[in-house]
Scaffold this motif. Structure first.
Motif, mmCIF file in Angstrom:
data_model
loop_
_atom_site.group_PDB
_atom_site.id
_atom_site.type_symbol
_atom_site.label_atom_id
_atom_site.label_comp_id
_atom_site.label_asym_id
_atom_site.label_seq_id
_atom_site.Cartn_x
_atom_site.Cartn_y
_atom_site.Cartn_z
ATOM 1 N N SER A 198 10.331 14.998 6.134
ATOM 2 C CA SER A 198 9.688 14.195 5.151
ATOM 3 C C SER A 198 10.475 13.856 3.903
ATOM 4 O O SER A 198 11.060 15.188 3.435
ATOM 5 N N ASP A 199 10.532 12.908 3.273
ATOM 6 C CA ASP A 199 11.115 12.902 1.983
ATOM 7 C C ASP A 199 10.174 11.959 1.180
ATOM 8 O O ASP A 199 9.143 11.262 1.561
ATOM 9 N N ILE A 200 10.396 11.796 -0.299
ATOM 10 C CA ILE A 200 9.895 10.714 -0.949
ATOM 11 C C ILE A 200 10.296 9.498 -1.385
ATOM 12 O O ILE A 200 11.645 9.476 -1.504
ATOM 13 N N ALA A 201 9.575 8.408 -1.125
ATOM 14 C CA ALA A 201 10.038 7.094 -1.130
ATOM 15 C C ALA A 201 8.893 6.235 -1.764
ATOM 16 O O ALA A 201 7.925 6.598 -1.817
ATOM 17 N N ARG A 202 9.194 5.156 -2.462
ATOM 18 C CA ARG A 202 8.196 4.057 -2.949
ATOM 19 C C ARG A 202 7.790 3.069 -2.075
ATOM 20 O O ARG A 202 8.837 2.454 -1.113
ATOM 21 N N THR A 203 6.546 2.954 -1.878
ATOM 22 C CA THR A 203 6.101 1.931 -0.799
ATOM 23 C C THR A 203 6.146 0.585 -1.468
ATOM 24 O O THR A 203 6.311 0.400 -2.891
ATOM 25 N N GLU A 204 5.737 -0.554 -0.790
ATOM 26 C CA GLU A 204 5.808 -1.914 -1.265
ATOM 27 C C GLU A 204 4.679 -2.218 -2.302
ATOM 28 O O GLU A 204 5.122 -3.139 -3.090
ATOM 29 N N ASP A 205 3.714 -1.506 -2.361
ATOM 30 C CA ASP A 205 2.758 -1.514 -3.420
ATOM 31 C C ASP A 205 2.947 -0.795 -4.528
ATOM 32 O O ASP A 205 2.068 -0.807 -5.505
ATOM 33 N N GLY A 206 4.110 -0.348 -4.562
ATOM 34 C CA GLY A 206 4.537 0.709 -5.807
ATOM 35 C C GLY A 206 3.978 2.310 -5.806
ATOM 36 O O GLY A 206 4.637 2.868 -6.707
ATOM 37 N N SER A 207 3.401 2.605 -4.988
ATOM 38 C CA SER A 207 2.681 4.082 -5.013
ATOM 39 C C SER A 207 4.024 5.000 -4.424
ATOM 40 O O SER A 207 4.721 4.398 -3.684
ATOM 41 N N LEU A 208 3.738 6.082 -4.548
ATOM 42 C CA LEU A 208 4.672 6.938 -3.882
ATOM 43 C C LEU A 208 4.143 7.713 -2.694
ATOM 44 O O LEU A 208 2.872 7.751 -2.359
#
Length: 586
Positions: A198-208
């Protein structure tokens, strides 16, 4: 006697015609060497780490480069150029081996051989010893100079802040990695695939979100099957977390072996960069992508040759197998990568880790060093389930790598500085505490545990993942309480790094309101009695939204004040005794 050699010798038999024999020797040996180079080039991703070290590490360059030259020279060197003692050498070596006792070694025998093989082996061992010593003499000062140069560069490019930057209240890190891993893997079902790291990314709606590669599982599938896409799960809420999958087969992906893997093709298409960071898996316009931050190195010739790591851009991998190698500027302006983490986290860790050298190499040495102004990365307890730098979202949806620094010393745990690296540009800012010392993550976890003595810590529940969050110009540690099986997040605990005061919050919207600095009745939802594992134990309201914790000078909680729905303000006025013995906040 011919050409200075005894007639009938081995060399004479093999090289009766010196000119023709040398040509044959070089052609044969050269052909073998050429085959080795061709095979090495075709499989170059396998040797990437070794070759890169030789190119960009002074110690490895001396040892690895020197040994490569020695091996090639000895391989091409004709035996006739090494001289000899006569035709009895091989027989003496053979009889010596036949008479080998248990205490002898084969290496000793080879070193005593009079033939060309023995002489080459002695040259090889001698070169190995000399190059090992030289590599040590070069590598130790080069390593110290690397740290010193990195520290100087980082300090020169950094901006000191007067106040902490405000956190983004819409994107709090509520769900720890282990909880996300357990709950997400328990919610999906793949027979031939599994979720990757797992890693951290930004979704298309802006949330993490925590993001995963859906990669082949098992040796057969890793050889034949393809990465199936990516999966993202919301990290900003305790309840109603959404899991989204973006399924599309990757031509080159994670968990795929050899030439089918993304790692192989990244190194094959850009060999002079390092790919130390995990991939950032995300989606854009409903299509999955992976981004790999790249690190390079540059040489510095003074005062002694040494290298320092630099940001080399990144590689964007599309499902159809397209790999775009981007410069830092191209990555920052790429539409697909808008809002994502671009700067290598491993580079941030190296740069902030070098800050102990900012006042010079001698200053940080044991025994002779004064350790003036020396800082080091704050240590986390083993049960923190986290590592620095922390990834948080600041106002304006700007992800940042945050590193808490503590003063040098075995017994120091308070914070001296807090460093922020922009995850898109790598620009550094930092906040210095001056004469004050802020509470560190280890102490914050202790305060959070002492805040609730009724909970069976370690047996049923644990405090996990301390993450710094900045609220109204102050620093708080945001911790999570989870069951020991990591199946849920029961509540959030915020510990003020300045005062040591703590607040417990059990509602998603309350977390956002707290970070925003506007906790009101309208912002908070009541907590059901069944959701509170300690409800009613001490006669406290089971529907308390959060607690104000009264601590003494040592940070120990001496009173818990529940805040219930309908309470817009809480005013606590300490009497003289309590004011003298503790700290009371409202």
């Amino acid at each position: 006697m011919a050409n200075g050699k005894p007639s009938g010798s081995d060399d004479d038999e093999r090289y009766g015609d010196p000119g023709g024999s040398l040509v044959t020797h070089f052609l044969t040996r050269g052909s073998v060497l050429g085959v080795v180079f061709v095979v090495g080039y075709l499989t170059r991703p396998l040797w990437h780490g070794l070759v890169y070290s030789v190119l960009y590490s002074p110690g490895a360059a001396v040892f690895g480069g020197g040994m490569a030259i020695v091996v090639v020279v000895l391989w091409l060197l004709p035996p006739s150029l090494l001289g000899g003692r006569g035709d009895g050498s091989r027989d003496r070596g053979r009889s010596r081996i036949e008479g080998l006792s248990d205490a002898d070694s084969a290496v000793d025998v080879l070193l005593e051989l009079d033939g060309s093989t023995g002489r080459k082996l002695r040259l090889f061992v001698g070169a190995l010893a000399v190059l090992t010593l030289l590599a040590f003499l070069v590598g130790v000062p080069a390593g110290a100079l690397e740290q010193r140069t990195m520290a100087q560069s980082t300090m020169a490019d950094a901006t000191e802040l007067d106040d902490f930057p405000q956190a983004n209240p819409e994107n709090p890190r509520v769900v720890p990695r282990q909880v996300a891993d357990v709950t997400t893997r328990g919610s999906v079902s793949y027979r031939q695939h599994r979720l990757g790291t797992s890693d951290i990314a930004r979704t298309e709606d802006g949330s993490l979100a925590w993001s995963y590669a859906i990669q082949p599982d098992g040796f057969r599938n890793q050889l034949i099957e393809n990465q199936r896409g990516v999966l993202v799960t919301d990290m900003t809420r305790m309840d109603d977390r959404q899991i989204r999958t973006y399924e599309e087969d990757f031509t080159y992906g994670e968990g795929m072996l050899f030439h089918r893997s993304a790692d192989w093709n990244l190194k094959a298409t850009d060999y002079f960069s390092k790919y130390d960071d995990d991939a950032v898996e995300f989606s854009h316009d409903g299509r999955p992508y992976m981004y790999y931050p790249k690190t390079g190195h540059e040489w510095h010739l003074t005062p002694l040759p040494h290298t320092t790591p630099t940001w080399d851009g990144g590689a964007l991998v599309s499902p159809d197998g397209t790999i775009e190698h981007l410069t830092p500027e191209e990555a920052a302006n790429h539409d697909v990568l808008d809002g994502q983490r671009l700067y290598p986290m491993t580079l941030t860790r190296a740069e902030t880790g070098s800050l102990g050298y900012r006042n010079g190499i001698i200053n940080q040495l044991p025994v002779v060093g004064a350790h003036e102004g020396q800082v080091e990365t704050a240590r986390l307890p083993s049960d923190a389930d986290n590592a620095q730098p922390f990834v948080i979202d600041l106002e304006g949806e700007r992800m940042s790598y945050v590193t808490a620094m503590e003063p040098y010393g075995e017994d120091t745990r308070g914070l001296d500085e807090v460093w922020f690296a922009d995850a898109e540009t790598g620009a550094y800012t930092y906040f210095g505490t001056g004469d004050d010392t802020l509470t560190g993550p280890e102490r914050a976890m202790g305060i959070a545990r002492s805040a609730d003595s009724r909970t069976n810590w370690g047996q049923n529940f644990v405090i996990t993942e301390p993450v710094p969050v900045t609220i109204d110009g102050g620093l708080w540690w945001h911790l999570k309480v989870t069951p020991t099986d990591y199946t849920d997040v029961t509540r959030n605990v915020f510990v003020n790094a300045d005062t040591g005061n703590a607040v417990e919050i059990r509602d998603d919207e309350a977390v956002r309101s707290f970070i925003r600095g506007t906790v009101t009745e309208d912002d908070l939802d009541p907590i059901d009695e069944g959701d509170d594992e300690t409800a009613g134990d001490d006669g406290e309201p089971a529907d308390a939204i959060y607690y104000v914790l009264v601590t003494d000078a040592d940070g120990e909680v001496i009173e818990r004040i529940p805040v219930e729905p309908g309470q817009e303000t809480v005013i606590v006025e300490p009497d003289d005794d309590r004011a003298a013995n503790g700290t009371v906040t409202g």
